[in-house]
Design an enzyme around this catalytic site. Structure first.
Site: not given
Ligand code: AMP
Length: 281
Positions: A36, A60, A146, A152, A175
């Site tokens: 994040h 979701q 991400g 998505q 990451v």
């Molecule tokens: P989430 O809180 O899991 O819904 O993630 C929020 C955003 O962070 C989404 O766009 C995810 O794709 C991105 N994200 C989560 N984990 C990673 C990661 N390891 N590397 C890059 N982006 C991430």
């Protein structure tokens, strides 16, 4: 940094930003980690203002999924976002976003037929629903997502284009922890043994990429993945798919210059993790 649990105050503050400002939005479900943080840093660097939303979106999650248990730590998240130079944080409650039962459902053609769209029925509908609401409320010029959630990202790219949201998607690299496991809020659920076996995802994808020239068919790739599983006894494979990276449709040929993308989802106990990697370059 200002924090807004209510839509009304958030919208009033958003309306006060200059009309020509570049505004980055980073939608999250909180329990923030370095994945994040990389999106947030990019947004802060590239925009005049950065808005981060923290909302664990119930629509979701499937009925047997981890909505209730999903990790939440608002104070820690806010401290991190403040340090990163975020301007506004939108932290609505469920009833603020969904004051009544929704009467609308998105039907997503083709793009949600496979991968997480198939294995988590209704999930992509919920994502598109909440992202549309966040785009309307936050009015960003740039939205950061991400590539860990690759399907998505592709669906949101179409959402923006087809619903004419006046903003640009900024896809951000995955990451990983030092040993290669992609950062995920769900990693905190893993026991020590599960954490070790979770490396199945990264190790397998990396091997497929390294040896890509030796594989002639998707079946051969499938067989390779199946052959890895005995070394990771705590892993239950959810799916392994190899698709065209742009269309998310099956490939008939691996080596004709198309974008070949591999996707893995696996359960470690109740915890479901995903990862993906481009194989052809
Ligand atoms: P989430 O809180 O899991 O819904 O993630 C929020 C955003 O962070 C989404 O766009 C995810 O794709 C991105 N994200 C989560 N984990 C990673 C990661 N390891 N590397 C890059 N982006 C991430």
């Amino acid at each position: 940094m200002q924090v807004f649990p209510r839509i009304s105050a958030f919208r009033a503050a958003r309306k006060k930003l200059p009309a020509d400002a570049r505004i980055g939005l980073v939608p999250t479900m909180g329990a923030l980690h370095r994945g994040h943080a990389s999106l947030v840093k990019k947004s802060v660097a590239e925009n005049d203002f950065t808005i981060v939303s923290i909302f664990v979106n119930p629509t979701q999650f499937g009925p047997n999924e981890d909505f209730e248990q999903y990790p939440r730590d608002l104070d820690k998240d806010l401290a991190l976002l403040d340090e990163l130079g975020v301007d506004m944080v939108f932290t609505p409650s469920t009833t603020e976003i969904y004051p009544e039962t929704s009467h609308f459902y998105f039907e997503i053609h083709q793009l949600a037929d496979r991968l997480c769209g198939r294995s988590r029925p209704g999930h992509m509908n919920g994502v598109v629903q909440v992202v549309s609401i966040l785009f309307h409320l936050c009015e960003p010029t740039h939205a950061y997502f991400g590539l860990k959630d690759y399907q998505q990202c592709r669906i949101i790219e179409h959402l923006i284009r087809e619903l004419h949201f006046p903003l640009k998607l900024v896809p951000c690299s995955i990451v990983r922890e030092a040993d290669g496991l992609a950062f995920s809020s769900r990693n905190v659920y893993l026991s020590a043994g599960q954490r070790r076996d979770a490396l199945f995802l990264y190790h397998t994808l990396r091997q497929l990429k390294k040896n890509f020239a030796q594989f002639q068919t998707v079946d051969e790739l499938q067989a390779f993945v199946q052959a890895q599983l005995p070394r990771y006894p705590l892993v239950k494979l959810d799916y392994f798919e190899v698709l065209h990276g742009k269309t998310l449709q099956p490939l008939t040929e691996l080596h004709n210059g198309e974008h070949v993308h591999a996707f893995l989802a696996a359960f470690l106990g109740q915890t479901r993790l995903i990862d993906n990697m481009r194989l052809d370059k």
